[in-house]
Structures are given as structure tokens and as C-alpha cells.
Design a protein around this motif. Structure first.
Motif, mmCIF file in Angstrom:
data_model
loop_
_atom_site.group_PDB
_atom_site.id
_atom_site.type_symbol
_atom_site.label_atom_id
_atom_site.label_comp_id
_atom_site.label_asym_id
_atom_site.label_seq_id
_atom_site.Cartn_x
_atom_site.Cartn_y
_atom_site.Cartn_z
ATOM 1 N N GLY A 250 24.277 -52.418 33.700
ATOM 2 C CA GLY A 250 24.944 -51.938 34.889
ATOM 3 C C GLY A 250 23.975 -51.791 36.052
ATOM 4 N N PRO A 251 24.395 -51.149 37.135
ATOM 5 C CA PRO A 251 25.731 -50.580 37.301
ATOM 6 C C PRO A 251 26.811 -51.658 37.520
ATOM 7 C CG PRO A 251 24.381 -50.143 39.257
ATOM 8 C CD PRO A 251 23.496 -50.808 38.260
ATOM 9 N N GLY B 78 29.801 -46.282 37.421
ATOM 10 C CA GLY B 78 31.032 -46.276 38.204
ATOM 11 C C GLY B 78 32.285 -46.605 37.402
ATOM 12 N N ILE C 105 29.680 -41.111 32.821
ATOM 13 C CA ILE C 105 29.353 -39.699 33.057
ATOM 14 C C ILE C 105 30.543 -39.067 33.772
ATOM 15 C CG2 ILE C 105 27.768 -38.010 34.030
ATOM 16 C CD1 ILE C 105 25.567 -40.081 34.107
ATOM 17 N N SER C 106 30.650 -39.346 35.080
ATOM 18 C CA SER C 106 31.588 -38.567 35.900
ATOM 19 C C SER C 106 33.048 -38.728 35.473
ATOM 20 C CB SER C 106 31.417 -38.913 37.377
ATOM 21 O OG SER C 106 31.418 -40.301 37.571
ATOM 22 N N THR D 160 27.824 -46.224 41.979
ATOM 23 C CA THR D 160 27.881 -44.899 41.349
ATOM 24 C C THR D 160 27.037 -43.914 42.132
ATOM 25 O OG1 THR D 160 27.344 -43.617 39.367
ATOM 26 C CG2 THR D 160 25.990 -45.562 39.775
ATOM 27 N N SER E 188 26.175 -41.097 40.525
ATOM 28 C CA SER E 188 25.649 -40.233 39.452
ATOM 29 C C SER E 188 24.176 -40.481 39.160
ATOM 30 C CB SER E 188 26.449 -40.462 38.169
ATOM 31 O OG SER E 188 27.811 -40.212 38.394
HETATM 32 N N1 3NM Z 1 22.638 -45.596 34.435
HETATM 33 P P1 3NM Z 1 28.877 -42.641 36.239
HETATM 34 S S1 3NM Z 1 24.393 -46.119 36.162
HETATM 35 C C1 3NM Z 1 22.923 -43.185 33.972
HETATM 36 O O1 3NM Z 1 23.106 -48.803 35.827
HETATM 37 C C2 3NM Z 1 23.299 -44.421 34.658
HETATM 38 O O2 3NM Z 1 21.664 -48.170 34.331
HETATM 39 C C3 3NM Z 1 23.126 -46.580 35.164
HETATM 40 O O3 3NM Z 1 27.363 -42.462 35.823
HETATM 41 C C4 3NM Z 1 22.589 -47.950 35.117
HETATM 42 O O4 3NM Z 1 29.630 -42.997 34.998
HETATM 43 C C5 3NM Z 1 24.319 -44.523 35.601
HETATM 44 O O5 3NM Z 1 29.291 -41.288 36.745
HETATM 45 C C6 3NM Z 1 25.221 -43.444 36.070
HETATM 46 O O6 3NM Z 1 28.933 -43.700 37.292
HETATM 47 C C7 3NM Z 1 26.562 -43.522 35.398
#
Ligand code: 3NM
Length: 213
Positions: free
Chosen positions: A137-138, A172, A192-193, A142, A144
Motif C-alpha cells: 500500500g497505500p 485508506g 486501522i481507522s 490515508t 493514519s
Molecule cells: N501502513 P488506515 S498505510 C500503517 O502503506 C500503514 O504501508 C501503510 O491506516 C502503508 O487503515 C498505513 O486508517 C495506515 O488508512 C493504514
């Protein structure tokens, strides 16, 4: 459970929840972990950036015991020493953390290792290094992760869909887009979120599972 069974779960169970207090609406990590386990989440990553080693150890060790009791998979983010100290099943590292060989040297062969990837080169590197799965990802923007990479490209998505190891998509992902990723061929979704920032965690998880049916 064996390491192989934990890795197999990353292919069979689409919901992988990453937790940390900054995004948990003021709830404690141990409380969130208990709720996740009670609503059937079986893959939990502990990702806590704002506490001391001792604070993290105290709660991660407690969560690791809870996960064992429920037969869930417990993954530690970044920190190999915390993972070993609390008996985590897996460790997740970023591109700037300890390389996979070093993680395995420290943690032993019974712990599986996941690596964050964003490009085809990083996917290939993770495979060559002996990773057991990749975070990819992402997928979407995001807020987060403060230092998140650019959203993955279409070309890299095609490489990820042909990748031989389990690919855990992240970034995201939520109710509004999880099905799109599933329809493109992805089978594992780290969030996460969309889970821990929701007031009703049970409803969030139920709705996500429903969207994948
Ligand atoms: N790692 P949410 S994006 C911890 O792209 C993390 O490696 C990412 O949080 C990567 O689900 C991310 O709220 C945050 O978008 C994910």
C-alpha cells in the motif's frame, strides 16, 4: 498454532486489524484488543508509536496472551525485541527497519515476518529476502500514517496480484472501497481507522465482512 498455520490464515481470513491508541477514540489498547477478539477478528497487529518500551511491553504482553487464548494471530509492528519479549506470532517491518534475515536471526524461525512494500522493486526485494508475507500500500490516501508513501500505481498493483506470497493490502481501506479491492483479486485487507476509530467496532467488522460476501 504453527507458523505455517498463521501464514495460511493471512490467505483465508480477509480482516487484518492494525491497532494503536492514537486512533482508538481514547480507548485503551487492551480494551480494543478484547473487543476485536470478541467480535471474531483473528489477525491483530500492535502498532503503538507513542509509548515507552515498558508501557508497550506491558500491554503487548497482555494482548499476546489474550490472542493465544482466542487462537488469534498476534503481530508486532517494527520492534523485534518487543515481539520476542511478548511472544508474538509475527513481526511486521518497514523498508527502513531491520531486514528480514536479521529479524529471523534475532526472533528465530518460528516467527513469521511481513514487510511493507509500495513498489514492484520492494515486492521483489521482500521475496528475495525471505519475507513470509507483504503489506502492500497505500491502496488509497490515508491520514493514519504521517509518512505514508504515494498511493500504489496501477502497474505495481498488477505485480502484487501475481505475487507468490500473501499480499495484505493496506492504506485508506474501508467499507466504501474494500469490495473494489476484492473484485480486483486482493484477498487480505489491513485496516486501522475503518475499525479501531469506529465507535461500534463490532458493527464495523460485521459490515466489512458482509461487504466481502
Ligand atoms: N501502513 P488506515 S498505510 C500503517 O502503506 C500503514 O504501508 C501503510 O491506516 C502503508 O487503515 C498505513 O486508517 C495506515 O488508512 C493504514
Amino acid at each position: 498454532m504453527t507458523k505455517e498455520e498463521h501464514i495460511q490464515r493471512l490467505k483465508d481470513d480477509p480482516i487484518y486489524v492494525v491497532m494503536g491508541e492514537a486512533l482508538s477514540l481514547g480507548r485503551k489498547n487492551t480494551e480494543v484488543a478484547k473487543t476485536l477478539l470478541d467480535v471474531g477478528v483473528r489477525i491483530i497487529q500492535y502498532r503503538e508509536k507513542h509509548k515507552t518500551w515498558r508501557e508497550k511491553y506491558a500491554e503487548a504482553a497482555e494482548i499476546a496472551v489474550m490472542c493465544k487464548k482466542y487462537g488469534a494471530t498476534f503481530i508486532m509492528n517494527d520492534s523485534v525485541d518487543l515481539a520476542v519479549a511478548c511472544g508474538a506470532d509475527g513481526i511486521h517491518v518497514g523498508q527502513d527497519d531491520a531486514p528480514v534475515q536479521i529479524v529471523k536471526k534475532i526472533a528465530g524461525q518460528n516467527v513469521f515476518v511481513g514487510v511493507s512494500t509500495n513498489t514492484t522493486k520492494e515486492l521483489q526485494g521482500a521475496l528475495a529476502d525471505g519475507a513470509d508475507y507483504v503489506g502492500f500500500g497505500p491502496m488509497f490516501p490515508t491520514s493514519s500514517k504521517s509518512d505514508a508513501d504515494e498511493v500504489v500505481t496501477e502497474e505495481t498493483i498488477r505485480s502484487a496480484l501475481e505475487f507468490p506470497l500473501p499480499v495484505v493490502t493496506i492504506g485508506g481501506i474501508g467499507l466504501e472501497n474494500i469490495r473494489t479491492l476484492y473484485d480486483r483479486g486482493f484477498r487480505s485487507f489491513a485496516m486501522i481507522s475503518a475499525v479501531v476509530s469506529q465507535k461500534d467496532i463490532k458493527k464495523a467488522v460485521d459490515d466489512l465482512r458482509q461487504a466481502l460476501k
